[in-house]
Design a protein around this motif. Structure first.
Motif, mmCIF file in Angstrom:
data_model
loop_
_atom_site.group_PDB
_atom_site.id
_atom_site.type_symbol
_atom_site.label_atom_id
_atom_site.label_comp_id
_atom_site.label_asym_id
_atom_site.label_seq_id
_atom_site.Cartn_x
_atom_site.Cartn_y
_atom_site.Cartn_z
ATOM 1 N N GLY A 65 67.083 -45.515 24.457
ATOM 2 C CA GLY A 65 67.337 -44.321 23.640
ATOM 3 C C GLY A 65 66.261 -43.298 23.955
ATOM 4 O O GLY A 65 65.066 -43.581 23.828
ATOM 5 N N SER A 66 66.671 -42.111 24.359
ATOM 6 C CA SER A 66 65.704 -41.103 24.822
ATOM 7 C C SER A 66 65.066 -40.339 23.669
ATOM 8 O O SER A 66 64.164 -39.543 23.887
ATOM 9 N N GLY A 67 65.580 -40.559 22.440
ATOM 10 C CA GLY A 67 65.149 -39.683 21.353
ATOM 11 C C GLY A 67 65.887 -38.358 21.462
ATOM 12 O O GLY A 67 66.745 -38.168 22.333
ATOM 13 N N LEU A 80 56.903 -45.826 22.970
ATOM 14 C CA LEU A 80 56.039 -46.243 24.083
ATOM 15 C C LEU A 80 56.807 -47.163 25.023
ATOM 16 O O LEU A 80 56.676 -47.091 26.239
ATOM 17 N N ARG A 81 57.649 -48.008 24.433
ATOM 18 C CA ARG A 81 58.421 -48.945 25.265
ATOM 19 C C ARG A 81 59.414 -48.203 26.156
ATOM 20 O O ARG A 81 59.595 -48.521 27.326
ATOM 21 N N ALA A 82 60.052 -47.200 25.576
ATOM 22 C CA ALA A 82 61.022 -46.420 26.357
ATOM 23 C C ALA A 82 60.322 -45.719 27.522
ATOM 24 O O ALA A 82 60.805 -45.732 28.659
ATOM 25 N N ALA A 83 59.160 -45.145 27.248
ATOM 26 C CA ALA A 83 58.421 -44.446 28.311
ATOM 27 C C ALA A 83 58.022 -45.430 29.408
ATOM 28 O O ALA A 83 58.111 -45.114 30.606
ATOM 29 N N GLU A 84 57.628 -46.631 29.005
ATOM 30 C CA GLU A 84 57.234 -47.635 30.003
ATOM 31 C C GLU A 84 58.419 -48.022 30.882
ATOM 32 O O GLU A 84 58.304 -48.120 32.101
ATOM 33 N N ARG A 85 59.589 -48.228 30.260
ATOM 34 C CA ARG A 85 60.773 -48.590 31.056
ATOM 35 C C ARG A 85 61.127 -47.471 32.042
ATOM 36 O O ARG A 85 61.509 -47.719 33.171
ATOM 37 N N ASP A 111 69.212 -42.331 19.405
ATOM 38 C CA ASP A 111 69.100 -43.781 19.239
ATOM 39 C C ASP A 111 70.320 -44.456 19.847
ATOM 40 O O ASP A 111 71.431 -43.907 19.830
ATOM 41 N N THR A 112 70.094 -45.669 20.334
ATOM 42 C CA THR A 112 71.157 -46.414 21.009
ATOM 43 C C THR A 112 72.231 -46.937 20.043
ATOM 44 O O THR A 112 73.325 -47.281 20.473
ATOM 45 N N ALA A 113 71.920 -46.982 18.752
ATOM 46 C CA ALA A 113 72.869 -47.574 17.803
ATOM 47 C C ALA A 113 73.907 -46.576 17.301
ATOM 48 O O ALA A 113 74.832 -46.943 16.584
ATOM 49 N N LEU A 114 73.745 -45.310 17.643
ATOM 50 C CA LEU A 114 74.599 -44.268 17.056
ATOM 51 C C LEU A 114 75.361 -43.494 18.114
ATOM 52 O O LEU A 114 74.745 -42.765 18.910
ATOM 53 N N TYR A 115 76.666 -43.624 18.122
ATOM 54 C CA TYR A 115 77.536 -42.836 19.008
ATOM 55 C C TYR A 115 77.016 -42.809 20.457
ATOM 56 O O TYR A 115 77.024 -41.767 21.109
ATOM 57 N N SER A 116 76.582 -43.954 20.924
ATOM 58 C CA SER A 116 75.967 -43.983 22.258
ATOM 59 C C SER A 116 76.897 -44.561 23.316
ATOM 60 O O SER A 116 76.600 -44.466 24.505
ATOM 61 N N ALA A 117 77.989 -45.210 22.876
ATOM 62 C CA ALA A 117 78.921 -45.848 23.813
ATOM 63 C C ALA A 117 78.240 -46.942 24.636
ATOM 64 O O ALA A 117 78.663 -47.221 25.760
ATOM 65 N N ILE A 118 77.183 -47.562 24.080
ATOM 66 C CA ILE A 118 76.571 -48.668 24.844
ATOM 67 C C ILE A 118 77.384 -49.945 24.701
ATOM 68 O O ILE A 118 77.329 -50.812 25.560
ATOM 69 N N ASN A 119 78.149 -50.066 23.609
ATOM 70 C CA ASN A 119 78.850 -51.332 23.373
ATOM 71 C C ASN A 119 79.774 -51.706 24.531
ATOM 72 O O ASN A 119 79.749 -52.832 25.028
ATOM 73 N N GLU A 120 80.582 -50.721 24.970
ATOM 74 C CA GLU A 120 81.545 -51.020 26.041
ATOM 75 C C GLU A 120 80.833 -51.375 27.345
ATOM 76 O O GLU A 120 81.311 -52.188 28.129
ATOM 77 N N GLN A 121 79.671 -50.791 27.556
ATOM 78 C CA GLN A 121 78.913 -51.095 28.777
ATOM 79 C C GLN A 121 78.293 -52.486 28.688
ATOM 80 O O GLN A 121 78.308 -53.253 29.654
ATOM 81 N N ILE A 122 77.783 -52.824 27.531
ATOM 82 C CA ILE A 122 77.154 -54.139 27.363
ATOM 83 C C ILE A 122 78.211 -55.241 27.483
ATOM 84 O O ILE A 122 77.972 -56.296 28.083
ATOM 85 N N VAL A 127 64.468 -42.360 18.649
ATOM 86 C CA VAL A 127 64.519 -41.549 17.425
ATOM 87 C C VAL A 127 65.855 -40.824 17.423
ATOM 88 O O VAL A 127 66.232 -40.207 18.422
ATOM 89 N N SER A 128 66.562 -40.921 16.311
ATOM 90 C CA SER A 128 67.868 -40.268 16.232
ATOM 91 C C SER A 128 67.722 -38.800 15.813
ATOM 92 O O SER A 128 66.696 -38.397 15.247
ATOM 93 N N ALA A 129 68.780 -38.030 16.073
ATOM 94 C CA ALA A 129 68.737 -36.589 15.782
ATOM 95 C C ALA A 129 68.490 -36.316 14.300
ATOM 96 O O ALA A 129 67.813 -35.346 13.946
ATOM 97 N N TYR A 130 69.016 -37.163 13.425
ATOM 98 C CA TYR A 130 68.827 -36.879 11.992
ATOM 99 C C TYR A 130 67.360 -37.048 11.593
ATOM 100 O O TYR A 130 66.830 -36.294 10.773
ATOM 101 N N GLN A 131 66.697 -38.021 12.209
ATOM 102 C CA GLN A 131 65.280 -38.237 11.888
ATOM 103 C C GLN A 131 64.440 -37.068 12.403
ATOM 104 O O GLN A 131 63.545 -36.573 11.708
ATOM 105 N N ALA A 132 64.752 -36.633 13.620
ATOM 106 C CA ALA A 132 63.987 -35.520 14.193
ATOM 107 C C ALA A 132 64.213 -34.243 13.393
ATOM 108 O O ALA A 132 63.293 -33.443 13.205
ATOM 109 N N THR A 133 65.432 -34.054 12.901
ATOM 110 C CA THR A 133 65.728 -32.848 12.117
ATOM 111 C C THR A 133 64.982 -32.876 10.781
ATOM 112 O O THR A 133 64.338 -31.897 10.386
ATOM 113 N N ALA A 134 65.043 -34.007 10.097
ATOM 114 C CA ALA A 134 64.328 -34.118 8.817
ATOM 115 C C ALA A 134 62.836 -33.891 9.038
ATOM 116 O O ALA A 134 62.176 -33.192 8.263
ATOM 117 N N ALA A 135 62.306 -34.457 10.112
ATOM 118 C CA ALA A 135 60.875 -34.299 10.390
ATOM 119 C C ALA A 135 60.539 -32.835 10.694
ATOM 120 O O ALA A 135 59.527 -32.308 10.221
#
Ligand SMILES: C[S@@+](CC[C@H](N)C(=O)[O-])C[C@H]1O[C@@H](n2cnc3c(N)ncnc32)[C@H](O)[C@@H]1O
Length: 268
Positions: free
Chosen positions: A25-27, A36-41, A101-112, A128-136
């Protein structure tokens, strides 16, 4: 169909030096909102397959020079899956990058599922999902005691549709903090539906490309939601936060109240 876990497959194959395909998830956009984990990957990636229609391009600058990068906006699932399988089988560190975030409207399920059928292990790194970034960005909490204690993450039906029990009328009936993804195209209809359940002066945050260099966020009364969105010609990468919590106010939580004792702060 069984989803193969990273550890079990690694143990079974006893390392032919293949790596799980890593869904990251790119945020919302800004590179410093990656985990940090995403950046490392990303820094370890040999192949980056990324959703260029939604991910902020700055994020892709983190991959090493040798990394092969493939955009997916013009590809179908049938074209993406063979790429993932081929590169993973060649031993590459494959990163499949999705926005937010990967859990929201990401279409990862069909790929997995497809990778699982090919017995290819996966790893998922959340973002980080868009709603969290917006609230922040608004310095807001969406669960203010005595005002609202629930957050609903949803979308207007649109072309994809939603199950009947999740139609906007049902979501809005809760009167909770409502975060609407993928809905700008239908904003007029959305506003009409919301007005059946929320007062017309309920604050609505309209957030376009949150944390991108050209971020634009405003808060308007619900009755203005459609007009302001249309004036700005917002269709894509727009999130709505509809919430009485955005009114602010000074309600405080019980957690820090002097008369509320608990395990970590027993009665004095
Ligand atoms: C396919 S969905 C993916 C959502 C993503 N997985 C997430 O958790 O934010 C794309 C929608 O997410 C919202 N979105 C994603 N990034 C955004 C951003 N930076 N600013 C505003 N909305 C965003 C928009 O509603 C957009 O239409």
């Amino acid at each position: 169909m069984v989803v193969v876990s990273t550890s079990s497959v690694a143990a079974e194959s006893n390392q032919q030096l293949t790596h799980p395909v890593c869904f990251v998830g790119s945020g919302p956009g800004a590179a410093d909102l990656l985990t940090l984990r995403a950046a490392e990957r990303l820094r370890q990636a040999d192949v980056l397959i990324w959703t260029d229609s939604l991910v902020c391009p700055q994020i892709t600058e983190l991959v090493p020079d040798h990394c092969e990068t493939i955009r997916t906006s013009t590809l179908t699932l049938e074209e993406v899956i063979p790429l993932l399988i081929d590169r993973q089988r060649k031993g590459a560190h494959v990163v499949r990058l999705h926005d937010g975030d990967t859990a929201l409207y990401s279409a990862i399920n069909e790929q997995i599922c497809a990778l699982s059928d090919a017995e290819i292990p996966v790893e998922v790194v959340p973002g980080v999902s868009a709603y969290q970034a917006t609230a922040a960005a608004l310095s807001s909490e969406l669960t203010i005691p005595g005002v609202v204690q629930t957050i609903v993450l949803g979308r207007a039906g649109g072309r994809t549709g939603v199950p009947a029990s999740e139609e906007l009328d049902h979501l809005a009936a809760l009167g909770a903090s409502l975060c609407l993804y993928l809905s700008a195209r239908h904003v007029e209809e959305v506003q009409t539906t919301l007005l059946r359940h929320y007062p017309d002066d309920t604050p609505v945050a309209i957030a376009h490309r949150v944390s991108w260099p050209d971020e634009w966020i405003t808060v308007v009364p619900l009755r203005e939601m459609a007009r302001v969105s249309q004036d700005r010609q917002l269709i894509r990468t727009t999130l709505y936060l509809v919430s009485p919590a955005l009114r602010g106010g000074e309600q405080r939580s019980r957690l820090y109240s002097p008369d509320h004792d608990h395990l970590f702060r027993p009665r004095r």
